[in-house]
Design an enzyme around this catalytic site. Sequence first.
Site, PDB file in Angstrom:
ATOM      1  N   GLY A 116     -28.616  80.822 -23.237  1.00  0.00           N
ATOM      2  CA  GLY A 116     -27.550  80.831 -24.232  1.00  0.00           C
ATOM      3  C   GLY A 116     -27.964  80.282 -25.584  1.00  0.00           C
TER       4      GLY A 116
ATOM      5  N   GLU B   6     -35.201  80.469 -14.723  1.00  0.00           N
ATOM      6  CA  GLU B   6     -34.380  80.361 -15.933  1.00  0.00           C
ATOM      7  C   GLU B   6     -34.609  78.999 -16.578  1.00  0.00           C
ATOM      8  OE1 GLU B   6     -30.776  83.167 -15.836  1.00  0.00           O
ATOM      9  OE2 GLU B   6     -30.165  81.363 -14.821  1.00  0.00           O
TER      10      GLU B   6
ATOM     11  N   SER C 215     -31.691  84.107 -22.458  1.00  0.00           N
ATOM     12  CA  SER C 215     -31.692  84.866 -23.715  1.00  0.00           C
ATOM     13  C   SER C 215     -32.455  86.185 -23.618  1.00  0.00           C
ATOM     14  CB  SER C 215     -32.214  84.001 -24.871  1.00  0.00           C
ATOM     15  OG  SER C 215     -31.353  82.887 -25.084  1.00  0.00           O
TER      16      SER C 215
ATOM     17  N   LYS D  12     -20.765  85.068 -15.994  1.00  0.00           N
ATOM     18  CA  LYS D  12     -20.268  83.684 -16.160  1.00  0.00           C
ATOM     19  C   LYS D  12     -18.733  83.668 -16.180  1.00  0.00           C
ATOM     20  CE  LYS D  12     -24.663  82.409 -18.093  1.00  0.00           C
ATOM     21  NZ  LYS D  12     -25.466  81.511 -18.899  1.00  0.00           N
TER      22      LYS D  12
ATOM     23  N   HIS E 292     -27.528  78.069  -9.940  1.00  0.00           N
ATOM     24  CA  HIS E 292     -27.662  78.268 -11.396  1.00  0.00           C
ATOM     25  C   HIS E 292     -27.697  76.906 -12.089  1.00  0.00           C
ATOM     26  CE1 HIS E 292     -26.766  79.467 -15.505  1.00  0.00           C
ATOM     27  NE2 HIS E 292     -27.204  80.669 -15.161  1.00  0.00           N
TER      28      HIS E 292
ATOM     29  N   ASN F  10     -25.138  88.252 -15.260  1.00  0.00           N
ATOM     30  CA  ASN F  10     -24.311  87.104 -14.881  1.00  0.00           C
ATOM     31  C   ASN F  10     -23.210  86.995 -15.927  1.00  0.00           C
ATOM     32  OD1 ASN F  10     -23.156  84.639 -14.364  1.00  0.00           O
ATOM     33  ND2 ASN F  10     -25.024  83.432 -14.665  1.00  0.00           N
TER      34      ASN F  10
ATOM     35  N   GLU G 150     -26.303  75.869 -14.642  1.00  0.00           N
ATOM     36  CA  GLU G 150     -24.987  75.361 -15.059  1.00  0.00           C
ATOM     37  C   GLU G 150     -24.284  74.664 -13.905  1.00  0.00           C
ATOM     38  OE1 GLU G 150     -23.676  79.061 -16.767  1.00  0.00           O
ATOM     39  OE2 GLU G 150     -25.100  78.787 -18.409  1.00  0.00           O
TER      40      GLU G 150
END
Length: 251
Positions: free
Chosen positions: A173, A167, A213, A11, A95, A9, A97
């Site tokens: 991150g 996730e 991660s 991003k 996702h 991904n 985010e």
Amino acid sequence: MRRPIIAGNWKMYLTPEEGAALAVALAPRAAARADVDVVVCPAMPLLESVGRALAGASLKLGAQNLYPMAEGAFTGEASPKMLVALGCEYCIIGHSERRQYFAEKNAFVNAKVKAALEFDLTPIVCIGETLEEREKKLTFDVVGAQLEGAFEQISAEQAAGIVVAYEPVWAIGTGHTATPEQAQEVHAFIRLKLGRKYGDKTAQAMRLQYGGSVKPDNVDSLMAQPDIDGALVGGASLKVDSFARILNFKR
Ligand code: 13P
């Protein structure tokens, strides 16, 4: 045996030129790992250049989002029909985010899953709890509700082709990967829940990725877990060597 699937991904990183160069560098590395599905998911403005760079390659293209309509007056959005025309075969949906910054709810995630399936895009459905939810021991409640929401009115036949990415938000991150045992525990729960809804045969066929991660130095122990069939990789997917090492995981 479930075929492993490693996806990057990207991003909101890289220019169209940088993305194409990364794809060109990764394509032979993916081709050399013929027993694994390898996917890159660039940002929308990179899809065309990366798609061209990957024409005919075994390395597959995915998008990071879609709007659940074939077309229409939806300024700023992209439809599954457009993504397919650009060569996408996968699409990340829900996702964390997007849930966090764009207030995406389970019902909207579900609409996107249905739209992706309608256009033969394989959804990579993301679910996962926040640190606060984990600390309150709500992990299974949250993940269970996200899973139920995403798979509402999805048949067993459709579900079999969907990829689920667990996730945990606290691992994204942050460098704080879930331990292989923590990840396996939730993956086993997800497969159990899918089995209750769709039957054991379908649940056993479905591929579950871990994301958060994932790095060259932890991918092997994660992939060694019985219910972890792949990885959804953020930061470490932006460099040829680290992503190549990840897709060359050893079990
Ligand atoms: P990182 O690998 O950078 O933690 O990102 C994970 C992720 O969000 C993949 O979708």
